[in-house]
Design a protein around this motif. Structure first.
Motif, PDB file in Angstrom:
ATOM      1  N   ARG A 149       2.353   3.221  10.045  1.00 17.90           N
ATOM      2  CA  ARG A 149       1.442   2.603   9.060  1.00 17.90           C
ATOM      3  C   ARG A 149       2.200   2.031   7.865  1.00 17.90           C
ATOM      4  O   ARG A 149       1.810   2.199   6.711  1.00 17.90           O
ATOM      5  N   ILE A 150       3.307   1.335   8.175  1.00 22.64           N
ATOM      6  CA  ILE A 150       4.098   0.689   7.131  1.00 22.64           C
ATOM      7  C   ILE A 150       4.140  -0.821   7.310  1.00 22.64           C
ATOM      8  O   ILE A 150       4.833  -1.511   6.569  1.00 22.64           O
ATOM      9  N   GLY A 151       3.421  -1.348   8.288  1.00 26.95           N
ATOM     10  CA  GLY A 151       3.381  -2.787   8.512  1.00 26.95           C
ATOM     11  C   GLY A 151       4.592  -3.290   9.265  1.00 26.95           C
ATOM     12  O   GLY A 151       5.590  -2.590   9.437  1.00 26.95           O
ATOM     13  N   TYR A 152       4.496  -4.546   9.740  1.00 26.94           N
ATOM     14  CA  TYR A 152       5.597  -5.153  10.481  1.00 26.94           C
ATOM     15  C   TYR A 152       6.691  -5.596   9.520  1.00 26.94           C
ATOM     16  O   TYR A 152       6.418  -6.072   8.425  1.00 26.94           O
ATOM     17  N   THR A 153       7.936  -5.448   9.951  1.00 30.86           N
ATOM     18  CA  THR A 153       9.080  -5.928   9.176  1.00 30.86           C
ATOM     19  C   THR A 153      10.079  -6.599  10.094  1.00 30.86           C
ATOM     20  O   THR A 153      10.118  -6.331  11.293  1.00 30.86           O
ATOM     21  N   ASN A 154      10.908  -7.444   9.511  1.00 32.29           N
ATOM     22  CA  ASN A 154      12.040  -7.946  10.284  1.00 32.29           C
ATOM     23  C   ASN A 154      13.143  -6.891  10.208  1.00 32.29           C
ATOM     24  O   ASN A 154      12.985  -5.857   9.552  1.00 32.29           O
TER      25      ASN A 154
END
Length: 186
Positions: A149-154
């Motif tokens: 639950r930390i979102g998408y990242t590169n």
């Protein structure tokens, strides 16, 4: 469901979606060029009631999140999956397309960013886990972001986000194990 904190969103349609899901007040950034006036409102809201940043799961949303995090410490952050932010028809991605249940769940799991960050997970751990420099790295990061639950990242952002939300080595390992098991079962 009443939310005490003020929720920072990108625009009017996001406010409408939030108000369909919960009883809450919002501040709209009106785009990714967050003005000083808006930052002052957010600072005041943080002092009085607290703030939850709830931006779209795309590049402009992440840019807004970063600007606010740098200028307004201590905000909580809510995330939704890209798949939950897609319109039923048409183009675009955003909080305004999420269902009330998805919005309530994201707000319930909003993370507090702590000032002190200790490194439990290293960049080498991310390479070893196949989250950077692996053919399936992008897919794995997306699923890891959803699971934690930390979102998408590169790849460059992942380590920073793990530290920002103080994800423990145990939480990271459990989420990664589930992702790798899912890959094996496909």
């Amino acid at each position: 469901m009443k939310i005490k904190e003020i929720i920072v969103v990108e625009g009017r349609d996001d406010t409408t979606a939030i108000k369909r899901a919960v009883d809450a007040d919002t501040i709209e950034t009106n785009g990714s060029a967050v003005s000083e006036e808006t930052i002052l409102k957010i600072l005041h809201a943080q002092e009085k009631r607290g703030v939850i940043v709830f931006t779209d799961p795309d590049y402009p949303g992440e840019r807004i999140r970063k600007i606010i995090s740098e200028k307004v410490p201590g905000c909580r952050h809510a995330f939704i999956k890209k798949t939950d932010a897609l319109p039923k028809s048409g183009r675009g991605i955003g909080v305004e397309h999420a269902s009330p249940d998805v919005i309530r769940d994201a707000l319930k799991h909003a993370h507090v960013i702590e000032e002190q960050q200790k490194e439990e997970i290293t960049k080498d751990d991310l390479v070893t886990a196949g989250l950077i420099g692996h053919p399936k790295a992008k897919e794995r990061r997306e699923r890891l972001g959803d699971a934690l639950r930390i979102g998408y990242t590169n790849g460059k952002q992942l380590h920073r986000r793990l530290m920002m939300f103080e994800i423990s080595r145990d939480q990271f390992s459990k989420a990664l194990k589930l992702i790798l098991q899912e890959e094996e079962n496909v």
